[in-house]
Design an enzyme around this catalytic site. Structure first.
Site, PDB file in Angstrom:
ATOM      1  N   HIS A 258       0.797  -1.326  -0.037  1.00  0.00           N
ATOM      2  CA  HIS A 258      -0.111  -0.069  -0.147  1.00  0.00           C
ATOM      3  C   HIS A 258       0.713   1.227  -0.093  1.00  0.00           C
ATOM      4  O   HIS A 258       1.865   1.378   0.643  1.00  0.00           O
ATOM      5  CB  HIS A 258      -0.953   0.137   1.111  1.00  0.00           C
ATOM      6  CG  HIS A 258      -2.091   0.695   1.103  1.00  0.00           C
ATOM      7  ND1 HIS A 258      -2.056   2.223   1.176  1.00  0.00           N
ATOM      8  CD2 HIS A 258      -3.438   0.599   0.697  1.00  0.00           C
ATOM      9  CE1 HIS A 258      -3.126   2.864   0.769  1.00  0.00           C
ATOM     10  NE2 HIS A 258      -4.120   1.842   0.775  1.00  0.00           N
ATOM     11  N   ASP A 309      -7.560  -5.513  -0.245  1.00  0.00           N
ATOM     12  CA  ASP A 309      -8.228  -6.355  -1.193  1.00  0.00           C
ATOM     13  C   ASP A 309      -7.742  -7.867  -1.369  1.00  0.00           C
ATOM     14  O   ASP A 309      -8.607  -8.626  -1.877  1.00  0.00           O
ATOM     15  CB  ASP A 309      -7.568  -5.615  -2.671  1.00  0.00           C
ATOM     16  CG  ASP A 309      -8.159  -4.458  -3.097  1.00  0.00           C
ATOM     17  OD1 ASP A 309      -9.565  -4.247  -2.607  1.00  0.00           O
ATOM     18  OD2 ASP A 309      -7.544  -3.533  -3.510  1.00  0.00           O
TER      19      ASP A 309
END
Ligand code: CMC
Length: 374
Positions: A258, A309
């Site tokens: 991320h 996700d």
């Protein structure tokens, strides 16, 4: 112009102010920790919070749910268009078209006042699930299933896809993913929506553009790409081998890493137990074991934790949803965040127009066509 602040990908650059969410001390929507919201609230309650700035009272929540319920309908022309789109068109493209089409049948489409934008946001959140579910049924040659207006959005998504009463724990698991996907500061799609809004364009245009940004696999598209490898790898040993090889080839493992959470995405931790429970209930423990091994290897070999996700993709798979619906589900939820950002941008607007550092050819004079060499 101060060229020293240039960073590729605008990494670490503060590109605006927001009072909608913060990520400095865990993820918070309007000051409330995401962990508490995921545990105690519903998607509708969180949507109200994010759009209005405060948690609703019971009366306000009832009214908000009612507004969403009443708005759950599609003009026949949109259903006919969903029927006529060629079969192989990606579902995210259908969502993008759907958002744009919904504007054509929205009487307030061009009105950018706060009241109209809020009302349009509610209609978009209510109707995008119908776009997704109707299209899914139609592409399979099935009749569409009208929504049950007195039920939640999560309930209706499962109901309209399957034409079957959904299990309460499945509704709750889906609802938690929707809560976690609602809002995330200046991510690529939200920034896109704000750029569009900053030109004094309208909400449907901003959401349509944002869907285009969310589609990419480095952003929302990752929750579908996770299944590319999870469906291929049949044992933890095979998974470990695959991770080593993929990292050696310098490939990115979808669902990991991320830009702003270097030590871990708090949303992933919240969803992990839901995945375990649903996998056990639906006979998907082998995939969970593969997923656990992949996580262990990516952490060990590269020190990269999973993002939201990774569990969201698995959870949707355990719910039996078609893989190309995963990013559209993200769209449905994030429409709340995009809308709140559009409202915030409109309330204190300044056209977003940054500069570029020029690295092209030196100044030169035009060469007439006949003098140019082949
Ligand atoms: N798999 C393997 N290596 C990775 C990954 C990954 N998923 N993510 C980052 N790295 C490596 C990267 O190659 C680099 O390695 P090295 O230093 O050896 O060159 C290092 O980690 C630092 O990466 P970075 O380029 O500084 O990271 P970034 O801030 O550009 O990347 C990211 C953020 C999300 C684009 C990236 O982590 C990625 O591509 N992840 C996979 C796609 C994904 O899951 N996206 C969903 C994001 S979260 C929710 C959402 O928006 O939907």
């Amino acid at each position: 112009m101060n060229e020293t602040i240039y960073r590729p990908g605008l990494e670490g650059i503060v590109a605006g102010q927001t009072s909608i969410s913060s990520i400095a001390d865990g993820l918070r929507y309007r000051g409330y920790p995401i962990e508490q919201l995921a545990q105690h609230s519903s998607f509708e309650e969180v949507a109200y919070l994010v759009l209005h700035g405060e948690l609703p009272t019971q009366g306000q929540l009832d009214q908000f749910r009612n507004q969403i319920g009443q708005a759950m309908e599609l003009p026949e022309e949109i259903t006919a268009t969903l029927r006529s789109i060629p079969p192989g068109v990606p579902m995210m493209d259908v969502m993008r078209t759907g958002a744009s089409l919904l504007g054509h049948w929205d009487e307030q489409a061009q009105d950018i006042s706060t009241e109209a934008t809020l009302a349009k946001a509610v209609r978009l959140v209510a109707r995008l699930p119908l776009v997704m579910c109707y299209r899914h049924r139609l592409r399979q040659g099935q009749q569409v299933v009208p929504p049950r207006k007195d039920q939640s959005l999560a309930y209706n998504i499962l109901w309209m896809l399957r034409d079957q009463e959904p299990q309460p724990d499945h509704v709750r698991a889906l609802d938690v993913t929707l809560i976690l996907y609602v809002e995330h500061e200046f991510n690529a799609s939200t920034f896109t929506a704000r750029v569009v809004a900053s030109t004094l364009s309208d909400l449907h245009s901003a959401v349509t553009a944002a869907i285009g940004a969310l589609k990419g696999p480095l952003h929302g598209g990752a929750n579908e790409r996770v299944l590319d490898y999870l469906l291929k790898l049949r044992s933890p040993e095979e998974a470990a081998q695959w991770v080593g090889q993929a990292l050696q080839r310098k490939e990115r493992i979808m669902g990991f890493g991320h830009r702003v959470y270097r030590t871990g995405d708090p949303r992933a931790a919240i969803l992990a137990p839901y995945c375990e429970q649903l996998a056990a209930q639906t006979g998907n423990q082998p995939m969970e074991a593969v997923a656990a091994r992949i996580e262990q290897e990516v952490r060990q070999q590269k020190n990269i934790p999973p993002n939201v996700d990774y569990p969201a993709g698995r959870l949707y798979y355990y719910l039996g949803l078609a893989v190309d619906l995963y990013t559209p589900l993200f769209v449905i939820s994030r429409t709340v965040g995009w809308s709140a950002h559009v409202l915030e941008q409109q309330a204190a607007n300044r056209l977003i127009r940054p500069r570029a550092r020029y690295v092209g050819a030196q100044p030169r004079d035009y060469v007439p066509l006949e003098q140019r060499r082949e």
